[in-house]
Design an enzyme around this catalytic site. Structure first.
Site, PDB file in Angstrom:
ATOM      1  CD  GLU A 276     -20.794  93.356 -50.560  1.00 23.54           C
ATOM      2  OE1 GLU A 276     -21.746  93.853 -51.205  1.00 23.54           O
ATOM      3  OE2 GLU A 276     -19.634  93.326 -50.991  1.00 23.54           O
ATOM      4  N   GLY A 277     -25.099  91.180 -47.111  1.00 20.85           N
ATOM      5  CA  GLY A 277     -26.555  91.215 -47.118  1.00 20.85           C
ATOM      6  C   GLY A 277     -27.155  91.009 -48.490  1.00 20.85           C
TER       7      GLY A 277
END
Length: 335
Positions: A303-304
């Site tokens: 997701e970062g």
């Protein structure tokens, strides 16, 4: 500068024309570090990060006024091979969760001061099964790269992440194709695969590599990648053209960038890996890329999220670089 996404060969040939590290700005930043009220080198990687930012922003005293986080989402035909315990529908469900602000990346971006954009890429149209043929045609790959590039909105720093059921298998295939070894070297638990699931993933990756022995450089991206991986590559290129440093997330995001490195290592010179993922292939991949991640927190969410945490560290590095007094300013005797 403008980017030419008319063919993968043209993209691969563009590296020499991209902006380079500003050695003059970096030297000035290095000189400032030597004058700050601390023993030389005592802030370790924080000093290196400040100099890295100076060189890529072309400013001896760089700032992060605007941080942009991009999460690209895609679906994969390889899921038909049983490589994930979750169904592909979860990709769209998680995109909705991002958009409602309910995911980990939302909280970490808010904490780190980054604006978050989520870019779903044809979730109702998965890529093809790479054990049967190319995951994407060249045109499909280039389209996803363009969409990734178009999503970059001129921030001071760019954070990249992804979402896509099955993409840990895709990432293992990309890393294997770029750097060799065996399929098992690059396989991990992903979203929670058990021993049998990991064995299945290794079989599928090995089959994909055997199916595309001729692929090299950016052709690997089309043969084995997904739309979110191609979009990540496009965003990396757009950032480089605008002298924007990039924080890559963990294994999946780093593997997405690997075909760029395989085409020309210079493509990733403006990138830092935000964290060392718990996925076992990530350490091997970072070594192959010559990258030392900023953090190691046993994270493996994607997701970062790891890159968002690293942004907080980077902000701290720049606060020290820009806000500390020099020995002369503080009236402190230097060494």
């Amino acid at each position: 500068m403008s980017l030419d996404f008319s063919s993968l060969d043209r993209v691969a040939a563009s590296a020499p024309a991209l902006p380079a590290f500003d050695e003059e700005a970096a030297s000035a930043a290095r000189a400032r570090q030597a004058e700050l009220t601390k023993p030389p080198g005592s802030l370790g990687r924080l000093e290196d990060l400040a100099i890295f930012m100076a060189g890529w922003r072309g400013d001896p005293r760089p700032h992060v006024f605007d941080a942009q986080a991009l999460v690209f989402a895609g679906n994969h035909g390889i899921c038909a091979q049983g490589v994930s315990p979750f169904p592909p529908e979860v990709t769209a469900q998680m995109v909705a969760n991002f958009e409602r602000g309910g995911a980990a990346i939302n909280q970490l971006c808010r904490h780190a001061g980054a604006r978050l954009s989520v870019v779903p890429l044809d979730l109702d149209r998965p890529t093809a099964d790479f054990t049967e043929g190319p995951a994407m045609t060249e045109d499909e790959c280039l389209d996803a790269m363009r969409r990734g590039a178009d999503a970059v909105e001129s921030p001071d720093i760019l954070i990249l992440g992804e979402m896509g059921i099955g993409n840990s298998t895709v990432s293992a295939a990309l890393a294997h194709a770029c750097f060799g070894g065996t399929a098992a070297d690059w396989i991990g638990r992903g979203t929670g695969a058990d021993a049998a699931g990991m064995a299945r993933k290794a079989e599928v990756v090995a089959a994909g590599i055997a199916r595309h022995p001729e692929a090299s450089g950016l052709q690997i991206l089309a043969a084995l990648g997904g739309r979110e991986q191609a979009a990540i590559c496009g965003a990396i290129l757009a950032a480089r053209a605008a002298r924007i440093p990039v924080l890559l997330d963990g294994f999946i995001c780093t593997a997405a960038a690997a075909p760029l490195f395989a085409a020309d290592p210079a493509f990733l010179a403006h990138c830092q890996v935000g964290h060392m993922s718990l996925e076992p292939g990530h350490r091997r991949l970072c070594e192959a890329l010559g990258q030392r991640p900023i953090l190691e927190l046993d994270m493996a969410l994607g997701e970062g999220t790891g890159a968002a945490v690293a942004l907080s560290v980077l902000r701290g590095a720049l606060e020290c670089h820009n806000g500390m007094a020099t020995f002369a300013e503080a009236g402190v005797s230097g060494a």
